[in-house]
Motif scaffolding. Structure first.
Motif, PDB file in Angstrom:
ATOM      1  N   ALA A 238       6.103  -4.610   3.210  1.00 56.95           N
ATOM      2  CA  ALA A 238       4.856  -3.853   3.353  1.00 56.95           C
ATOM      3  C   ALA A 238       4.148  -4.241   4.653  1.00 56.95           C
ATOM      4  O   ALA A 238       3.574  -3.386   5.346  1.00 56.95           O
ATOM      5  CB  ALA A 238       3.946  -4.108   2.151  1.00 56.95           C
ATOM      6  N   SER A 239       4.184  -5.527   5.008  1.00 55.51           N
ATOM      7  CA  SER A 239       3.557  -5.983   6.251  1.00 55.51           C
ATOM      8  C   SER A 239       4.288  -5.458   7.475  1.00 55.51           C
ATOM      9  O   SER A 239       3.665  -5.154   8.496  1.00 55.51           O
ATOM     10  CB  SER A 239       3.521  -7.514   6.291  1.00 55.51           C
ATOM     11  N   VAL A 240       5.610  -5.347   7.381  1.00 48.29           N
ATOM     12  CA  VAL A 240       6.371  -4.764   8.494  1.00 48.29           C
ATOM     13  C   VAL A 240       5.905  -3.331   8.739  1.00 48.29           C
ATOM     14  O   VAL A 240       5.656  -2.931   9.880  1.00 48.29           O
ATOM     15  CB  VAL A 240       7.888  -4.796   8.202  1.00 48.29           C
ATOM     16  N   ALA A 241       5.781  -2.560   7.669  1.00 46.56           N
ATOM     17  CA  ALA A 241       5.318  -1.172   7.810  1.00 46.56           C
ATOM     18  C   ALA A 241       3.896  -1.121   8.385  1.00 46.56           C
ATOM     19  O   ALA A 241       3.595  -0.289   9.243  1.00 46.56           O
ATOM     20  CB  ALA A 241       5.365  -0.463   6.459  1.00 46.56           C
ATOM     21  N   GLU A 242       3.044  -2.023   7.905  1.00 41.25           N
ATOM     22  CA  GLU A 242       1.653  -2.039   8.371  1.00 41.25           C
ATOM     23  C   GLU A 242       1.554  -2.367   9.855  1.00 41.25           C
ATOM     24  O   GLU A 242       0.722  -1.813  10.574  1.00 41.25           O
ATOM     25  CB  GLU A 242       0.864  -3.067   7.563  1.00 41.25           C
ATOM     26  N   GLU A 243       2.417  -3.263  10.340  1.00 38.14           N
ATOM     27  CA  GLU A 243       2.367  -3.700  11.734  1.00 38.14           C
ATOM     28  C   GLU A 243       3.183  -2.814  12.667  1.00 38.14           C
ATOM     29  O   GLU A 243       3.144  -2.983  13.878  1.00 38.14           O
ATOM     30  CB  GLU A 243       2.872  -5.140  11.853  1.00 38.14           C
ATOM     31  N   LEU A 244       3.917  -1.869  12.113  1.00 35.51           N
ATOM     32  CA  LEU A 244       4.797  -1.016  12.919  1.00 35.51           C
ATOM     33  C   LEU A 244       3.982  -0.086  13.810  1.00 35.51           C
ATOM     34  O   LEU A 244       3.037   0.552  13.365  1.00 35.51           O
ATOM     35  CB  LEU A 244       5.687  -0.189  11.991  1.00 35.51           C
ATOM     36  N   ASP A 245       4.350  -0.021  15.075  1.00 32.95           N
ATOM     37  CA  ASP A 245       3.727   0.905  16.019  1.00 32.95           C
ATOM     38  C   ASP A 245       4.520   2.206  16.052  1.00 32.95           C
ATOM     39  O   ASP A 245       5.757   2.205  15.975  1.00 32.95           O
ATOM     40  CB  ASP A 245       3.683   0.299  17.428  1.00 32.95           C
ATOM     41  N   TYR A 246       3.804   3.308  16.201  1.00 31.33           N
ATOM     42  CA  TYR A 246       4.469   4.602  16.276  1.00 31.33           C
ATOM     43  C   TYR A 246       5.370   4.674  17.506  1.00 31.33           C
ATOM     44  O   TYR A 246       5.024   4.204  18.584  1.00 31.33           O
ATOM     45  CB  TYR A 246       3.443   5.740  16.337  1.00 31.33           C
ATOM     46  N   PHE A 247       6.548   5.250  17.335  1.00 33.37           N
ATOM     47  CA  PHE A 247       7.404   5.599  18.466  1.00 33.37           C
ATOM     48  C   PHE A 247       8.059   6.939  18.143  1.00 33.37           C
ATOM     49  O   PHE A 247       8.295   7.272  16.978  1.00 33.37           O
ATOM     50  CB  PHE A 247       8.448   4.525  18.765  1.00 33.37           C
ATOM     51  N   ALA A 248       8.316   7.706  19.164  1.00 36.38           N
ATOM     52  CA  ALA A 248       8.863   9.055  18.975  1.00 36.38           C
ATOM     53  C   ALA A 248      10.291   8.984  18.449  1.00 36.38           C
ATOM     54  O   ALA A 248      11.108   8.200  18.933  1.00 36.38           O
ATOM     55  CB  ALA A 248       8.832   9.812  20.293  1.00 36.38           C
TER      56      ALA A 248
ATOM     57  N   ASP B 120       2.562  -3.277 -11.966  1.00 40.92           N
ATOM     58  CA  ASP B 120       1.613  -3.866 -11.015  1.00 40.92           C
ATOM     59  C   ASP B 120       2.224  -3.914  -9.621  1.00 40.92           C
ATOM     60  O   ASP B 120       3.414  -3.739  -9.434  1.00 40.92           O
ATOM     61  CB  ASP B 120       1.224  -5.283 -11.459  1.00 40.92           C
ATOM     62  N   GLY B 121       1.377  -4.192  -8.642  1.00 40.81           N
ATOM     63  CA  GLY B 121       1.858  -4.370  -7.277  1.00 40.81           C
ATOM     64  C   GLY B 121       2.389  -3.110  -6.637  1.00 40.81           C
ATOM     65  O   GLY B 121       3.290  -3.154  -5.797  1.00 40.81           O
ATOM     66  N   ALA B 122       1.839  -1.951  -7.038  1.00 41.57           N
ATOM     67  CA  ALA B 122       2.365  -0.687  -6.525  1.00 41.57           C
ATOM     68  C   ALA B 122       2.221  -0.561  -5.014  1.00 41.57           C
ATOM     69  O   ALA B 122       2.933   0.219  -4.385  1.00 41.57           O
ATOM     70  CB  ALA B 122       1.667   0.481  -7.214  1.00 41.57           C
ATOM     71  N   SER B 123       1.329  -1.317  -4.411  1.00 44.22           N
ATOM     72  CA  SER B 123       1.113  -1.213  -2.962  1.00 44.22           C
ATOM     73  C   SER B 123       2.305  -1.730  -2.170  1.00 44.22           C
ATOM     74  O   SER B 123       2.408  -1.478  -0.976  1.00 44.22           O
ATOM     75  CB  SER B 123      -0.150  -1.977  -2.549  1.00 44.22           C
ATOM     76  N   TRP B 124       3.212  -2.475  -2.821  1.00 43.19           N
ATOM     77  CA  TRP B 124       4.414  -2.923  -2.094  1.00 43.19           C
ATOM     78  C   TRP B 124       5.692  -2.658  -2.884  1.00 43.19           C
ATOM     79  O   TRP B 124       6.693  -3.340  -2.726  1.00 43.19           O
ATOM     80  CB  TRP B 124       4.318  -4.389  -1.672  1.00 43.19           C
ATOM     81  N   HIS B 125       5.677  -1.616  -3.735  1.00 39.57           N
ATOM     82  CA  HIS B 125       6.918  -1.131  -4.319  1.00 39.57           C
ATOM     83  C   HIS B 125       7.808  -0.548  -3.215  1.00 39.57           C
ATOM     84  O   HIS B 125       7.324  -0.171  -2.144  1.00 39.57           O
ATOM     85  CB  HIS B 125       6.636  -0.035  -5.341  1.00 39.57           C
ATOM     86  N   ALA B 126       9.105  -0.432  -3.476  1.00 44.45           N
ATOM     87  CA  ALA B 126      10.015   0.152  -2.486  1.00 44.45           C
ATOM     88  C   ALA B 126       9.615   1.591  -2.155  1.00 44.45           C
ATOM     89  O   ALA B 126       9.678   2.014  -0.993  1.00 44.45           O
ATOM     90  CB  ALA B 126      11.455   0.093  -3.001  1.00 44.45           C
ATOM     91  N   ASN B 127       9.215   2.355  -3.170  1.00 40.75           N
ATOM     92  CA  ASN B 127       8.741   3.723  -2.920  1.00 40.75           C
ATOM     93  C   ASN B 127       7.563   3.732  -1.961  1.00 40.75           C
ATOM     94  O   ASN B 127       7.514   4.520  -1.006  1.00 40.75           O
ATOM     95  CB  ASN B 127       8.319   4.386  -4.234  1.00 40.75           C
ATOM     96  N   THR B 128       6.587   2.876  -2.245  1.00 42.94           N
ATOM     97  CA  THR B 128       5.376   2.828  -1.417  1.00 42.94           C
ATOM     98  C   THR B 128       5.702   2.366  -0.008  1.00 42.94           C
ATOM     99  O   THR B 128       5.165   2.892   0.976  1.00 42.94           O
ATOM    100  CB  THR B 128       4.336   1.879  -2.048  1.00 42.94           C
ATOM    101  N   ASN B 129       6.586   1.376   0.099  1.00 46.10           N
ATOM    102  CA  ASN B 129       6.971   0.886   1.427  1.00 46.10           C
ATOM    103  C   ASN B 129       7.699   1.964   2.221  1.00 46.10           C
ATOM    104  O   ASN B 129       7.454   2.137   3.425  1.00 46.10           O
ATOM    105  CB  ASN B 129       7.853  -0.355   1.292  1.00 46.10           C
ATOM    106  N   ALA B 130       8.605   2.701   1.560  1.00 49.20           N
ATOM    107  CA  ALA B 130       9.313   3.782   2.247  1.00 49.20           C
ATOM    108  C   ALA B 130       8.322   4.833   2.748  1.00 49.20           C
ATOM    109  O   ALA B 130       8.438   5.335   3.880  1.00 49.20           O
ATOM    110  CB  ALA B 130      10.332   4.419   1.302  1.00 49.20           C
ATOM    111  N   MET B 131       7.340   5.161   1.917  1.00 48.83           N
ATOM    112  CA  MET B 131       6.321   6.130   2.311  1.00 48.83           C
ATOM    113  C   MET B 131       5.490   5.606   3.483  1.00 48.83           C
ATOM    114  O   MET B 131       5.154   6.356   4.410  1.00 48.83           O
ATOM    115  CB  MET B 131       5.408   6.438   1.123  1.00 48.83           C
ATOM    116  N   ALA B 132       5.169   4.298   3.478  1.00 50.98           N
ATOM    117  CA  ALA B 132       4.367   3.706   4.550  1.00 50.98           C
ATOM    118  C   ALA B 132       5.107   3.765   5.888  1.00 50.98           C
ATOM    119  O   ALA B 132       4.518   4.095   6.927  1.00 50.98           O
ATOM    120  CB  ALA B 132       4.014   2.260   4.199  1.00 50.98           C
ATOM    121  N   PHE B 133       6.405   3.460   5.882  1.00 49.92           N
ATOM    122  CA  PHE B 133       7.200   3.572   7.114  1.00 49.92           C
ATOM    123  C   PHE B 133       7.213   5.011   7.602  1.00 49.92           C
ATOM    124  O   PHE B 133       7.029   5.280   8.799  1.00 49.92           O
ATOM    125  CB  PHE B 133       8.638   3.111   6.854  1.00 49.92           C
ATOM    126  N   ALA B 134       7.454   5.935   6.691  1.00 52.72           N
ATOM    127  CA  ALA B 134       7.536   7.347   7.064  1.00 52.72           C
ATOM    128  C   ALA B 134       6.218   7.851   7.644  1.00 52.72           C
ATOM    129  O   ALA B 134       6.207   8.579   8.646  1.00 52.72           O
ATOM    130  CB  ALA B 134       7.932   8.179   5.850  1.00 52.72           C
TER     131      ALA B 134
END
Length: 321
Positions: free
Chosen positions: A124-134, A150-164
């Motif tokens: 989840a932190s990797v996704a949060e710190e990721l900078d946009y690139f084309a 519990d912990g839905a903010s760092w489920h795999a689904n949520t993390n995949a959505m955060a990266f996207a």
């Protein structure tokens, strides 16, 4: 010094000053001096070999890079990135590992990639710190179902959505928990068309970004309510020290048999091995044994970790020799 040699030396020095001090490129120097660009290139190389130019690099990361070289030599993986974790608390370490991973991800991903994403606070932190690139055509896919309620903010689904969302890309979701109540339910869910489709996408990822979980009460799967104390006891009795997707590893990095295995929805370590590039992100004292197991089993291709973990992994390995 003979006159001819002195003239040659003067020309070497002049070319070096124009290139290194004045910032001219080789073609500009060639035009200015009326010589060919290849001749300028040869003269610059000669100046270095003869000691006219000495290049030194101010490297504030020398300690970390020596640790990286040691881990690469010892475990033979593709690459290691290590960050200085001196005097850091866990939350700071999550952010630092995320920031370190961001440029790595940009360099690894290609247009059209399917990218498998694991659960966990580190990811989840990797996704949060990721900078946009084309990029074009990226699709982020969860590697496991949800780790409990519990912990839905760092489920795999949520993390995949955060990266996207960060990269303005597409994502998929597994509409199922990572662990179900019985084997029959597990079989039915894995065969359910939409879930089977996402698992197939995950298996066909070119890159996977995974956490390396420890087997303890502090692990993501426990804190989120996905694993009961009884399940944890069985894993420990069987020698499990690491969690990788829906699999568990012993201290030697071997996948262990687990009575609850068929109740789990997600990729196994062997599925992960078929993915060309697996980036493992983990750090901190509690992850040392788990990271070592993943390295010994060669389950990851690139490791992102911290200095404390790296030193302890190297020390523990050499103590066992």
């Amino acid at each position: 010094m003979a006159e001819r040699n002195q003239d040659r030396f003067r020309l070497l020095v002049k070319i070096c000053q124009l290139y290194y001090e004045d910032g001219l490129n080789q073609l500009d120097i060639a035009k200015r001096l009326g010589i060919s660009r290849p001749h300028v290139s040869r003269m610059l190389a000669t100046a270095k070999s003869e000691g006219i130019v000495k290049i030194s690099i101010h490297n504030p990361f020398s300690v970390e890079q020596e640790l990286e070289k040691s881990l690469l030599s010892l475990f033979g993986i593709q690459d290691v990135l290590i960050v200085d974790s001196t005097d850091m608390n866990p939350d700071q370490l999550y952010s630092l590992l995320g920031r370190t991973c961001s440029p790595l991800i940009e360099s690894v991903l290609r247009d059209g990639d399917h990218v498998g994403i694991m659960a966990g606070q580190t990811i989840a932190s990797v996704a949060e710190e990721l900078d946009y690139f084309a990029s074009e055509g990226l699709q982020f896919v969860p590697l496991v179902g949800g780790w409990g309620s519990d912990g839905a903010s760092w489920h795999a689904n949520t993390n995949a959505m955060a990266f996207a969302n960060k990269l303005k890309a597409k994502y998929s979701i597994i509409h199922a928990p990572a662990v179900v109540a019985n084997e029959g339910t597990g079989t039915l869910l894995r065969e359910e068309p939409e879930i089977a489709k996402v698992l197939h996408q995950a298996q066909n990822s070119r890159v996977a970004i995974v956490s390396i979980g420890d087997v303890s009460e502090q692990a993501t799967m426990v804190k989120s309510g996905g694993f009961s104390p009884e399940m944890m006891r069985e894993l420990k009795e069987r020698g499990a020290v690491a969690n990788l997707c829906a699999s568990f590893l012993d201290a030697n990095g071997q996948e262990i048999e687990f009575s609850q295995q068929n109740k789990m929805i997600g990729l196994s370590a062997w599925d992960l091995r078929a993915i060309p590039t697996v980036i493992g992100v983990a750090g901190g004292e509690q992850k040392i044994e788990a990271i070592t197991a993943a390295l010994r089993g060669k389950w990851i291709d690139i490791l992102v970790t911290d200095t404390l973990a790296a030193r302890e992994i190297l020390s523990s390995y050499h103590n066992l020799k």
